[in-house]
Design a protein around this motif. Structure first.
Motif, PDB file in Angstrom:
ATOM      1  N   LEU A 213       0.827  -1.203   0.000  1.00 21.69           N
ATOM      2  CA  LEU A 213       0.000   0.000   0.000  1.00 21.69           C
ATOM      3  C   LEU A 213       0.861   1.253   0.000  1.00 21.69           C
ATOM      4  N   LEU A 214       0.225   2.389  -0.322  1.00 19.22           N
ATOM      5  CA  LEU A 214       0.882   3.680  -0.220  1.00 19.22           C
ATOM      6  C   LEU A 214       0.624   4.251   1.171  1.00 19.22           C
ATOM      7  N   ALA A 215       1.631   4.922   1.730  1.00 24.43           N
ATOM      8  CA  ALA A 215       1.476   5.512   3.052  1.00 24.43           C
ATOM      9  C   ALA A 215       2.410   6.701   3.186  1.00 24.43           C
ATOM     10  N   ALA A 216       2.071   7.580   4.113  1.00 27.71           N
ATOM     11  CA  ALA A 216       2.908   8.722   4.467  1.00 27.71           C
ATOM     12  C   ALA A 216       2.655   9.044   5.922  1.00 27.71           C
ATOM     13  N   GLY A 217       3.684   9.473   6.621  1.00 27.02           N
ATOM     14  CA  GLY A 217       3.480   9.762   8.033  1.00 27.02           C
ATOM     15  C   GLY A 217       4.719  10.316   8.692  1.00 27.02           C
TER      16      GLY A 217
END
Length: 432
Positions: A213-217
């Motif tokens: 999956l794509l994620a950002a944080g």
């Protein structure tokens, strides 16, 4: 709207991550984020089978480039119960690359990470009568015809982490969901520890449960024992795609807190997380009228017997026991009953390392799991609500780079006439 939300989040978060696994790594005093591995040693002692490549592997690491390959062939048999008595074999190959941009002198605090995978052969997952795979590694990466399809290569993770300082980092990119499951005795992505998805990950974090999956944080590290992670992620699997076409197919926001310390002389750790997912498109067999869902999840571990000096915190991102001794683990997950077919999950067990004299690198685990299912949510007849199972494995370390796992599982399957399915298997783990 969804695209705008994610774009805004990415811009706020600046640059980004080498997955959760990199939260355990802090910049070294000398230039460079990742320590240089010891590739040397004889056949038995060295960590990688192919060694140092005449010194060129160490030279590459000093320049900021680290690579490795892991080969994992397996075989499993259903010897009792199940839909059919079957024996299936196959294997996985994992390709890892890390580019330490700080060591290269390009971007202080910058790290690029890549993980690619190949899969061949078949598993017994479809023949057990259980909805949860007994071979986690053989299930992923996800394809349109996952149970009967080889996969030459797939990029399951490609991401960037920026270590702003030792207390704060930000990240974005494509991630492997299984590698984000951290527990000293119950993680390992279905490879180095338990094979069953219920014990390697947990079956009810949220639905759908994507692999890639794509994620950002961002992560805040107030001190070496405490880490607080916040991230936004897509909810549709991107195993064989870039993931950008999935931005309007659902998003989720999660916050997780990790803590490690010592109880007397024994290291322990705990994690708690909350996830809210929205704008989801659930499959047709689901009867849910909603498009949002939530989950609460917790896990912990504790050593209670050690044969060596303990330290804390431990690097629990490697998917294997760190210390020679014995410990216990537990996991709990609660999900929205109206949107998650498996809305409650619990597991517990014991793990150990080096208990047999002269077998200091051997590891083992014994675990039990329990699931509760909302049968009214799924258009499938003849299934029962609560199901349970157990698994035991023993890893024989022939060398530091070659391990043989012996594994046995017993499952109380959801279909009422398929109780007590027994699966036995073996798996090699070769680090090249």
């Amino acid at each position: 709207m969804i695209t705008k939300v994610l774009t805004l989040s990415l811009s706020i978060l600046l640059c980004a991550s080498a997955a959760y696994a990199q939260d355990e790594k802090t910049p070294a005093k000398e230039p460079g984020i990742l320590p240089i591995p010891d590739y040397k040693g004889d056949f038995v002692e060295r960590v990688y089978l192919t060694g140092d490549w005449g010194g060129s592997r160490t030279d590459l690491a000093k320049l900021g480039i680290q690579t490795s390959i892991q080969f994992v062939p397996y075989i499993q048999s259903i010897v009792n119960g199940g839909l059919e008595k079957k024996t299936k074999n196959g294997g996985k190959a994992y390709y890892y690359a890390y580019v330490d941009l700080e060591r290269m002198g390009l971007i202080p605090g910058g790290l690029l990470s890549l993980k690619a995978e190949s899969r061949y052969g078949r598993t017994v997952n479809r023949y057990t009568g259980s909805f949860i795979p007994v071979n986690t590694a053989g299930l992923v990466p996800v394809t349109n015809n996952n149970l009967n399809e080889d996969l030459p290569i797939s990029i399951s993770a490609l991401n960037y982490t920026h270590f702003v300082n030792e207390n704060f980092l930000v990240y974005f990119g494509k991630y492997d969901f299984l590698s984000a499951n951290f527990n000293e005795f119950s993680s390992g992505s279905g490879i180095s520890q338990f094979m069953n998805y219920n014990l390697s990950v947990g079956a009810s974090v949220f639905y759908p449960n994507p692999y890639s999956l794509l994620a950002a944080g961002f992560a805040v590290v107030p001190n070496e024992n405490l880490k607080i992670v916040n991230f936004i992620l897509t909810t549709k699997d991107s195993s064989t795609t870039s993931g950008f076409d999935n931005l309007d197919d659902g998003l989720a926001w999660a916050t997780e807190i990790y803590y490690q310390s010592k109880l007397g002389t024994m290291p322990y750790g705990a994690m708690g997380g909350v996830l809210y997912s929205f704008d989801n498109q659930f499959p047709r067999f689901m009867k849910s009228p909603k498009n949002d869902t939530w989950s609460l999840y917790f896990n912990g571990w504790n050593y209670f017997y050690l044969m060596e000096e303990a330290k804390a915190p431990l690097n629990i991102t490697q998917g294997n026991q760190n210390l020679k001794g014995l410990g216990v683990f537990w996991k709990l997950q609660f999900s929205d009953k109206t949107t998650n077919p498996l809305y409650f999950y619990a597991s517990a067990g014991i793990g150990g390392k080096g208990l047999i004299p002269s077998r200091g690198n051997d590891t083992f685990g014994i675990g039990y799991f329990y699931n509760k299912m909302n049968t009214n949510l799924v258009n499938i007849t003849g299934i029962t609500n609560a199901k349970q199972g157990a698994e035991a494995y023993y890893n024989i370390a022939f060398t530091n780079s070659i391990t043989l796992k012996l594994d046995a599982q017993i499952l109380d399957t959801p279909t009422t006439n398929n109780h007590n399915t027994v699966v036995i298997g073996a798996q090699f783990i070769v680090k090249l």
